[in-house]
Scaffold this motif. Structure first.
Motif, short mmCIF file in Angstrom:
data_model
loop_
_atom_site.label_atom_id
_atom_site.label_comp_id
_atom_site.label_asym_id
_atom_site.label_seq_id
_atom_site.Cartn_x
_atom_site.Cartn_y
_atom_site.Cartn_z
N ARG A 115 0.82 -1.21 0.00
CA ARG A 115 0.00 0.00 0.00
C ARG A 115 0.86 1.26 0.00
O ARG A 115 0.45 2.28 -0.53
CB ARG A 115 -0.93 0.02 1.23
N PHE A 116 2.03 1.18 0.61
CA PHE A 116 2.91 2.34 0.66
C PHE A 116 4.34 1.87 0.87
O PHE A 116 4.66 1.32 1.93
CB PHE A 116 2.50 3.29 1.79
N ALA A 117 5.18 2.09 -0.11
CA ALA A 117 6.59 1.71 -0.03
C ALA A 117 7.40 2.80 -0.71
O ALA A 117 7.65 2.75 -1.92
CB ALA A 117 6.83 0.36 -0.70
N PRO A 118 7.79 3.83 0.02
CA PRO A 118 8.38 5.02 -0.60
C PRO A 118 9.65 4.78 -1.40
O PRO A 118 9.92 5.51 -2.35
CB PRO A 118 8.63 5.96 0.58
N TYR A 119 10.44 3.76 -1.06
CA TYR A 119 11.65 3.47 -1.83
C TYR A 119 11.43 2.37 -2.86
O TYR A 119 12.37 1.98 -3.57
CB TYR A 119 12.78 3.00 -0.89
N GLY A 120 10.23 1.85 -2.96
CA GLY A 120 9.99 0.60 -3.68
C GLY A 120 9.90 -0.51 -2.65
O GLY A 120 10.43 -0.38 -1.53
#
Length: 208
Positions: free
Chosen positions: A31-36
């Motif tokens: 749902r949310f993985a800022p770096y991938g």
């Protein structure tokens, strides 16, 4: 499909076994993985002493990792909210600008070209630096670490150009993907860069 908050609740729920709590944290990254996904997972594991393949990880460490992820998500959701409000005001006054806000699908906000090379600091700290750059005049260096050496990747044969938001883009890449920072390893978003830097893209030169 469970949302981010439901999955976070499962991570915190002491009635769940360790394997489920770890699995729920991994699913939060969908749902949310800022770096991938992979780079964010490795980052959280490194910072909170979790072995990446340990299915029986300490719940306290899992919750600490979740709290870091939640802080970063709150930073980005607030940026998106303010961006949407600003765009509504601008459109009301007839101002048309590229729609640069991230779509929120779980894709990387500030992707790491190599999952093993990541910025220093917490996810929230890094996103606050990025947001500050996106809300300021475009610069010539990395908005996260300040490094001036930015390297454009070579685009392989199978990729094609196409118009989007006034920039050339590449199949399989975001329209706002820019060069890779030689310092912290992020793919610098184009909106954070001055036009003079964006025009150093060898693909742009060849397409002129």
């Amino acid at each position: 499909m469970a949302g981010f908050r439901s999955l976070a609740y499962q991570v915190r729920d002491a009635r769940n076994d360790r394997a489920l709590r770890r699995h729920s944290l991994r699913r939060c990254l969908e749902r949310f993985a800022p770096y991938g996904h992979r780079a964010t997972w490795w980052h959280l594991c490194d910072r909170h002493g979790i072995a990446p393949e340990d299915r029986g990880a300490d719940p306290l460490r899992l919750v600490a990792a979740l709290e870091e992820l939640e802080d970063a998500r709150a930073v980005w959701l607030e940026y998106e909210r303010q961006f949407a409000e600003r765009r509504r005001r601008e459109k009301h006054h007839g101002l048309r600008r590229p729609e640069w806000a991230w779509g929120g699908s779980g894709d990387a906000v500030v992707r790491c070209a190599d999952p093993g090379v990541r910025p220093d600091g917490t996810l929230g700290e890094v996103l606050r630096r990025l947001v500050a750059a996106l809300e300021s005049e475009p610069g010539t260096g990395c908005p996260v670490c300040g490094e001036q050496e930015l390297r454009w990747p070579a685009h392989g044969p199978g990729q094609r150009r196409g118009p989007r938001s006034g920039h050339r883009t590449w199949e399989g890449a975001w329209a706002w993907d820019g060069p890779v920072c030689a310092g912290c390893g992020i793919v610098v978003p184009r909106p954070a860069l001055a036009d003079v830097v964006s025009m150093t893209d060898p693909a742009s030169a060849g397409a002129a």
